[in-house]
Enzyme design. Structure first.
Site, mmCIF file in Angstrom:
data_model
loop_
_atom_site.group_PDB
_atom_site.id
_atom_site.type_symbol
_atom_site.label_atom_id
_atom_site.label_comp_id
_atom_site.label_asym_id
_atom_site.label_seq_id
_atom_site.Cartn_x
_atom_site.Cartn_y
_atom_site.Cartn_z
ATOM 1 C CG HIS A 16 86.687 86.088 15.233
ATOM 2 N ND1 HIS A 16 86.513 86.208 16.594
ATOM 3 C CD2 HIS A 16 87.772 86.841 14.925
ATOM 4 C CE1 HIS A 16 87.450 87.014 17.080
ATOM 5 N NE2 HIS A 16 88.231 87.401 16.091
ATOM 6 C CG HIS A 25 89.264 93.864 14.685
ATOM 7 N ND1 HIS A 25 89.803 93.345 15.842
ATOM 8 C CD2 HIS A 25 88.433 94.859 15.067
ATOM 9 C CE1 HIS A 25 89.299 94.031 16.877
ATOM 10 N NE2 HIS A 25 88.468 94.950 16.429
ATOM 11 C CE LYS A 54 84.007 96.728 21.639
ATOM 12 N NZ LYS A 54 84.464 95.414 22.130
ATOM 13 C CE LYS A 78 91.103 86.983 20.926
ATOM 14 N NZ LYS A 78 90.671 86.844 19.530
ATOM 15 C CB VAL A 127 86.902 88.441 25.515
ATOM 16 C CG1 VAL A 127 85.497 88.507 24.943
ATOM 17 C CG2 VAL A 127 86.885 88.818 26.988
ATOM 18 C CG ASN A 128 87.696 84.396 20.015
ATOM 19 O OD1 ASN A 128 88.257 85.269 19.361
ATOM 20 N ND2 ASN A 128 87.189 83.313 19.456
ATOM 21 C CB THR A 129 82.727 86.722 19.356
ATOM 22 O OG1 THR A 129 82.651 87.552 20.516
ATOM 23 C CG2 THR A 129 81.315 86.432 18.850
#
Length: 124
Positions: free
Chosen positions: A12, A119, A66, A41, A43-45
């Site tokens: 990240h 995370h 979440k 993967k 989705v990733n930011t």
């Protein structure tokens, strides 16, 4: 073994750029950061801020994650981020991603001593 904190940094953190350099950013970064090794993967930011600023979020606004866990924190200020999302035509091992830049608050889960992000939960 890679620690949770080190994994967070690998997946990240991109402090070296202030934003995504091109529409190809996610394709390059997801590959170079080993997120297309065994599967794509989805989705990733990536966060384009200093590690110190992102680690500081662990002492900012306490919010629920979440999954209902309570160890999440939301940044007081917005941060420069890039969202990478797998495209419909992406197929392992040829993972393909759409690159979207944004300025948003980040929500991270923190743990350990020192208390650091482990995370990436969401951006708002």
């Amino acid at each position: 073994k890679e620690t949770a904190a080190a994994k967070f940094e690998r997946q990240h953190m991109d402090s070296s750029t202030s934003s995504a350099s091109s529409s190809n950013y996610c394709n390059q970064m997801m590959k170079s950061r080993d997120m297309t090794k065994d599967r794509c993967k989805p989705v990733n930011t990536f966060v384009h801020z200093s590690l110190a600023b992102v680690z500081a979020v662990c002492s900012z606004k306490b919010v629920a994650c979440k999954b209902g866990z309570t160890b999440c924190y939301z940044s007081y200020s917005t941060m420069s981020i890039t969202b990478c999302r797998z495209t419909g035509s992406s197929k392992y091992p040829b993972c393909a991603y759409k690159t979207t830049z944004a300025z948003k608050h980040i929500i991270v889960a923190c743990z350990g001593b020192p208390y650091v992000p482990v995370h990436f939960b969401a951006s708002v």
